[in-house]
Design a protein around this motif. Structure first.
Motif, PDB file in Angstrom:
ATOM      1  N   GLY A 197       2.565  14.010 -13.925  1.00  0.00           N
ATOM      2  CA  GLY A 197       1.543  14.153 -14.922  1.00  0.00           C
ATOM      3  C   GLY A 197       0.928  15.639 -15.061  1.00  0.00           C
ATOM      4  O   GLY A 197       0.913  16.105 -15.825  1.00  0.00           O
ATOM      5  N   CYS A 198       0.489  16.150 -13.713  1.00  0.00           N
ATOM      6  CA  CYS A 198      -0.184  17.642 -13.645  1.00  0.00           C
ATOM      7  C   CYS A 198       1.035  18.558 -14.059  1.00  0.00           C
ATOM      8  O   CYS A 198       0.775  19.502 -14.654  1.00  0.00           O
ATOM      9  N   TRP A 199       2.304  18.308 -13.646  1.00  0.00           N
ATOM     10  CA  TRP A 199       3.527  19.205 -14.131  1.00  0.00           C
ATOM     11  C   TRP A 199       3.428  19.264 -15.551  1.00  0.00           C
ATOM     12  O   TRP A 199       3.635  20.330 -16.152  1.00  0.00           O
ATOM     13  N   ARG A 230       0.833  -1.197   0.150  1.00  0.00           N
ATOM     14  CA  ARG A 230       0.248  -0.105  -0.008  1.00  0.00           C
ATOM     15  C   ARG A 230       0.930   1.229  -0.178  1.00  0.00           C
ATOM     16  O   ARG A 230       0.602   2.243  -0.799  1.00  0.00           O
ATOM     17  N   GLY A 231       1.854   1.216   0.659  1.00  0.00           N
ATOM     18  CA  GLY A 231       2.650   2.513   0.706  1.00  0.00           C
ATOM     19  C   GLY A 231       3.436   2.753  -0.359  1.00  0.00           C
ATOM     20  O   GLY A 231       3.563   3.889  -0.847  1.00  0.00           O
ATOM     21  N   VAL A 232       3.990   1.578  -1.208  1.00  0.00           N
ATOM     22  CA  VAL A 232       4.785   1.611  -2.356  1.00  0.00           C
ATOM     23  C   VAL A 232       3.644   2.269  -3.469  1.00  0.00           C
ATOM     24  O   VAL A 232       4.074   3.081  -4.404  1.00  0.00           O
ATOM     25  N   ALA A 233       2.380   1.665  -3.323  1.00  0.00           N
ATOM     26  CA  ALA A 233       1.537   2.030  -4.353  1.00  0.00           C
ATOM     27  C   ALA A 233       0.849   3.667  -4.003  1.00  0.00           C
ATOM     28  O   ALA A 233       0.841   4.359  -5.072  1.00  0.00           O
ATOM     29  N   TYR A 234       1.031   4.154  -3.059  1.00  0.00           N
ATOM     30  CA  TYR A 234       0.621   5.525  -2.899  1.00  0.00           C
ATOM     31  C   TYR A 234       1.950   6.511  -3.294  1.00  0.00           C
ATOM     32  O   TYR A 234       1.671   7.418  -3.761  1.00  0.00           O
ATOM     33  N   LEU A 235       3.068   6.054  -2.959  1.00  0.00           N
ATOM     34  CA  LEU A 235       4.466   6.675  -3.208  1.00  0.00           C
ATOM     35  C   LEU A 235       4.420   6.764  -5.006  1.00  0.00           C
ATOM     36  O   LEU A 235       4.394   7.881  -5.365  1.00  0.00           O
ATOM     37  N   VAL A 236       4.231   5.599  -5.737  1.00  0.00           N
ATOM     38  CA  VAL A 236       4.383   5.605  -7.070  1.00  0.00           C
ATOM     39  C   VAL A 236       3.013   6.367  -7.687  1.00  0.00           C
ATOM     40  O   VAL A 236       3.275   7.147  -8.438  1.00  0.00           O
ATOM     41  N   GLY A 237       1.789   6.095  -7.155  1.00  0.00           N
ATOM     42  CA  GLY A 237       0.848   7.110  -7.616  1.00  0.00           C
ATOM     43  C   GLY A 237       1.008   8.387  -7.466  1.00  0.00           C
ATOM     44  O   GLY A 237       0.705   9.171  -8.303  1.00  0.00           O
ATOM     45  N   GLY A 238       1.519   8.903  -6.100  1.00  0.00           N
ATOM     46  CA  GLY A 238       1.431  10.184  -5.838  1.00  0.00           C
ATOM     47  C   GLY A 238       2.460  10.858  -6.731  1.00  0.00           C
ATOM     48  O   GLY A 238       2.447  12.056  -7.324  1.00  0.00           O
ATOM     49  N   ILE A 239       3.714  10.245  -7.168  1.00  0.00           N
ATOM     50  CA  ILE A 239       4.762  10.869  -8.187  1.00  0.00           C
ATOM     51  C   ILE A 239       4.103  10.747  -9.328  1.00  0.00           C
ATOM     52  O   ILE A 239       4.490  11.939 -10.101  1.00  0.00           O
TER      53      ILE A 239
END
Length: 79
Positions: free
Chosen positions: A57-59, A43-52
């Motif tokens: 993407g928005c940038w 879950r932590g890895v998924a949140y990290l990768v998803g947030g990055i």
């Protein structure tokens, strides 16, 4: 080429969102890792990768908007 005030604001928002989003993702995933709950690592890895990915993407979208504006200004100026 001189940029308008709105373009400058978009650039500031883009860079602040990139840096802030990555830092927030790191801190949030760190909290998930340290919670010690069941399945906290995936879950932590998924949140990290998803947030990055979301931050980058928005940038990229905001920078592309500014680039399109630059191209349109060049076309209007006839250069």
């Amino acid at each position: 080429m001189e940029r308008t005030f709105i373009e400058k604001i978009i650039l500031v928002i883009a860079w602040a969102g990139l840096v802030g989003g990555i830092l927030f993702s790191i801190l949030y995933s760190r909290g998930v890792f340290e919670s010690g709950a069941e399945m906290c690592f995936p879950r932590g890895v998924a949140y990290l990768v998803g947030g990055i990915v979301l931050s980058v993407g928005c940038w990229a979208i905001l920078l592309e908007l500014v680039a399109i504006s630059d191209r349109l200004r060049k076309i209007e100026d006839g250069k």
